[in-house]
Structures are given as C-alpha cells and as structure tokens.
Write a protein that holds these residues in place. Structure first.
Motif, PDB file in Angstrom:
ATOM      1  N   ALA A   5      39.045  31.838  47.405  1.00 27.87           N
ATOM      2  CA  ALA A   5      40.397  32.029  46.881  1.00 27.87           C
ATOM      3  C   ALA A   5      41.356  30.984  47.442  1.00 27.87           C
ATOM      4  O   ALA A   5      42.197  30.428  46.722  1.00 27.87           O
ATOM      5  CB  ALA A   5      40.888  33.436  47.216  1.00 27.87           C
ATOM      6  N   LYS A  69      49.360  36.782  41.570  1.00 26.86           N
ATOM      7  CA  LYS A  69      48.327  36.153  40.746  1.00 26.86           C
ATOM      8  C   LYS A  69      48.833  35.804  39.348  1.00 26.86           C
ATOM      9  O   LYS A  69      48.651  34.662  38.889  1.00 26.86           O
ATOM     10  CB  LYS A  69      47.087  37.044  40.681  1.00 26.86           C
ATOM     11  CG  LYS A  69      45.925  36.436  39.899  1.00 26.86           C
ATOM     12  CD  LYS A  69      44.692  37.319  40.030  1.00 26.86           C
ATOM     13  CE  LYS A  69      43.541  36.811  39.209  1.00 26.86           C
ATOM     14  NZ  LYS A  69      42.309  37.627  39.411  1.00 26.86           N
ATOM     15  N   VAL A 179      40.397  34.880  42.350  1.00 26.20           N
ATOM     16  CA  VAL A 179      41.466  34.985  43.350  1.00 26.20           C
ATOM     17  C   VAL A 179      42.021  36.408  43.347  1.00 26.20           C
ATOM     18  O   VAL A 179      42.415  36.918  42.300  1.00 26.20           O
ATOM     19  CB  VAL A 179      42.591  33.973  43.075  1.00 26.20           C
ATOM     20  CG1 VAL A 179      43.752  34.169  44.055  1.00 26.20           C
ATOM     21  CG2 VAL A 179      42.070  32.549  43.175  1.00 26.20           C
TER      22      VAL A 179
END
Length: 382
Positions: A5, A69, A179
């Motif tokens: 990530a 995100k 991620v």
C-alpha cells in the motif's frame, strides 16, 4: 507494515512529481514547439505550482472528513485527464491552463497523502512509512523525468505526457484493489485553519519549506540553461538522472534515521545545499566539480520531503492533513517562485545567478532549522 500500500502511495507521488517536473527536462523542446523563450516555457511549471497553491488548503479543508482512498482515486483520475490534455495542447496558453488544473489535483493529493500513510501504520512506524510513501519523489527525479526527457527528445515531447497517463491508469486500478481505506479526521478534532497555523512549530517548518524548496527549484527548473551557460559538457537529462539517483540515496538515509535523528538530518541536508551551491558558484566550468555538486544536491534533497512532513506531522498532531496542505502550499509557492524568479534571473542576469540565490536561501533555511529546536525540529528521538 503495509509495504504494498505504501509503495502504491509512492507510485502516486511518482506520477505527481513526474508531471510537475517534466517541463524542466523538456524545456528546450517546449520553447521551440510554442516559439517562446526558455523563461516563458518555464511558466508551465509556474502555472502548475499556482494551481497547487490555490487548491491545496481549500480542498483539504473541505474534504477533512472524507475517506482517504476515494479521495486518492479522484486525485489520480484528475492527473490522467490533465496529462492527456497536455499531450494534445496546441498552444502555450492552453498548455498553461491544463498545467494549472494538474497543479490543483496535486494540491489535493499532497495535502492528504502523508496523513494517509501515517494512519495505516502504528505511530512508532510513522517516520519510516512516510519515507516509503515519499520514495516516489526521488524515483521520479532519478528515472521518471530523465526518461521523459529522453522520450521527448526521441519521439516527441507529447509522448512523454501520454506515458504518464498510461501509468496513472495502472496505478489507479492497483490502488482500488490493494490499498486499505482510512477515515478522514473526526469532526470533534478539527481546528480552524488559523488554529493549525499557530500550533507551536508549524509556522517554523513552513518557513523552512518555502526557503529551502525555493533554493532547489530555482536551479532545478532551469538546469538546462544553467548547464548551457556554464558550458559544462553534460546533457540536462544526464544531470537529472545523476541528481535523481543521488536523491534515492538521500531518502534511504532519511528512512533509516528519521525516527531517531530528525533534527540532525535536516541540519545536514540544508547545510549540504549551501555547499552544493558554493561548488557550482566557484567551479561552474569543471565537469567533476559540477557532477559532485549535483550529487551532493541530490542526496540532500532526497530526504527533504520526508524530513519536513515528519516535522510538521509531529508538530500538528490530529491536524496533520491541514498542516500538510499548508506545507504543500508553501512547497508550491516555492515552485511558483522558482519558475517566476528563475525566469527573471535566467533571462536577465544570466544562469550564473542561480547558484548565488541557492546559497543565500539555503543558508536562511539552515539558520531557521537551527533556531527551531523546541517545537519544529526538537533534539533527540521523535
């Protein structure tokens, strides 16, 4: 530690920095294409910086409570659109508008990326996580921008921007898949913008950011005319490659020491800028001395983003996202100043004035770090 990530965050930074710095490697081609001077073509970097300056704080202030995100994905999508449009820009005026838009999305991502990286690791790993997440900066400088300059010289500068758009699509897909998300800042912990600015240490770090990065961008933006004016037999893309490889070493050193020796690292880095500028000033026609100065400059710059973002994150605490937006604004004010002031120096006094400005601004940064021993750059382990 979520390495994959963090590496994808680094890839996002790679895209941002490559987009930002590509005109520096392509400056002669852009000037020829749009039939303007090097200084005028350098305003493509200035326009990008202006977009970031105007967008960073407002966008982060408005999105403090938004999940990280989706915000990252939106920002990267903006870069895809901007770089694609840049690849087809028919005039300098249109290119400047597109670069301004790209800069606005840069303000959004840079304002949240460091806080995002800190939120997905344990507090004691924050410095090292930042070093990994910020690795895209020196990698873009060492590989991305020189490769883009080579591609531009080989098949045309427009293909350099197309390549960044293709890379952006790949990174977006991987970010969406791998991620982890992180929440925005809780409403009960949100300070007003003015309240963040007066947190002890924040203003000191911001002043270091501006002076130090202005010293960097004056020379980096106009590296091609500087080398030409100094009559050093090295191509700009080669100099940028050497700089970027040295910057990778700098970020490795910073990653290893930032959690234990932040103050010393920052003092050494700003001091190295003074030394690099001095070498360029007194031995501008010497190829070995110039290469040595570029290496010293690169190593010192490589860890600068991690050092400064760690310092402001420690000082700001829960308000790290807004503080990083302010850092991004200061950083890009320096980029704006590098493009604008650098154009005046290059087109007026000549490229030889750039090392002198670099020395003076770096010395100011060094003194400010030394004086900020209490809150901004405290002694001992962070």
């Amino acid at each position: 530690m979520p390495i994959l990530a963090l590496l994808l965050m680094a890839s996002s930074g790679f895209i941002i920095i490559m987009t930002e710095t590509l005109p520096a490697g392509l400056l002669p081609l852009l000037a020829t294409e749009f039939q303007v001077s090097d200084g005028s073509a350098g305003q493509l970097i200035t326009a990008y910086a202006l977009g970031t300056v105007l967008a960073a704080i407002p966008t982060i202030a408005m999105t403090r409570g938004v999940s990280r995100k989706p915000l990252l994905v939106v920002g990267l999508a903006g870069f895809f659109v901007a770089n694609t449009l840049m690849a087809f820009a028919p005039t300098l005026a249109i290119a400047l508008v597109v670069r301004f838009i790209a800069g606005a999305f840069s303000g959004l991502i840079w304002g949240m990326l460091a806080g995002y990286a800190r939120r997905i690791v344990a507090p004691e790993q924050a410095g090292r996580a930042l070093a990994i997440a910020m690795a895209g900066t020196p990698l873009a400088l060492s590989v991305g921008t020189p490769l883009g300059a080579w591609l531009g010289a080989t098949v045309g500068w427009r293909w350099s921007f197309v390549s960044v758009s293709v890379l952006t699509v790949l990174v977006v897909l991987l970010v969406m898949a791998r991620v982890p998300n992180a929440p925005g800042q809780r409403s009960g912990t949100r300070l007003a913008l003015r309240g963040v600015l007066v947190i002890p240490g924040v203003a000191v770090v911001l002043s270091v950011v501006f002076a130090w990065m202005l010293a960097h961008n004056l020379l980096y933006t106009y590296i091609a005319p500087y080398l030409d004016g100094a009559r050093v037999p090295v191509r700009p893309d080669v100099a940028l490659f050497v700089f970027g490889v040295a910057a990778l070493a700098g970020i490795w050193i910073t990653g290893a020491l930032v959690d234990t020796s932040l103050r010393r690292l920052t003092l050494v880095s700003t001091g190295a800028f003074v030394m690099a500028g001095s070498l360029l000033l007194v031995a501008s026609s010497s190829l070995p001395m110039t290469v040595g100065a570029v290496i010293l400059w690169g190593v010192a710059f490589g860890g600068s983003a991690t050092q400064l973002q760690t310092a402001i994150g420690d000082a700001a605490g829960e308000s790290v996202d807004v503080a990083n937006a302010m850092l991004t604004t200061a950083f890009n004010l320096a980029i704006f100043g590098g493009g604008a002031v650098g154009a005046l120096l290059v087109d007026g006094s000549g490229p030889a004035a750039l090392p002198m400005a670099m020395i003076a601004l770096s010395a100011v940064s060094l003194v400010t770090v030394a004086l900020g021993r209490r809150h901004a750059f405290p002694r001992g382990r962070r």
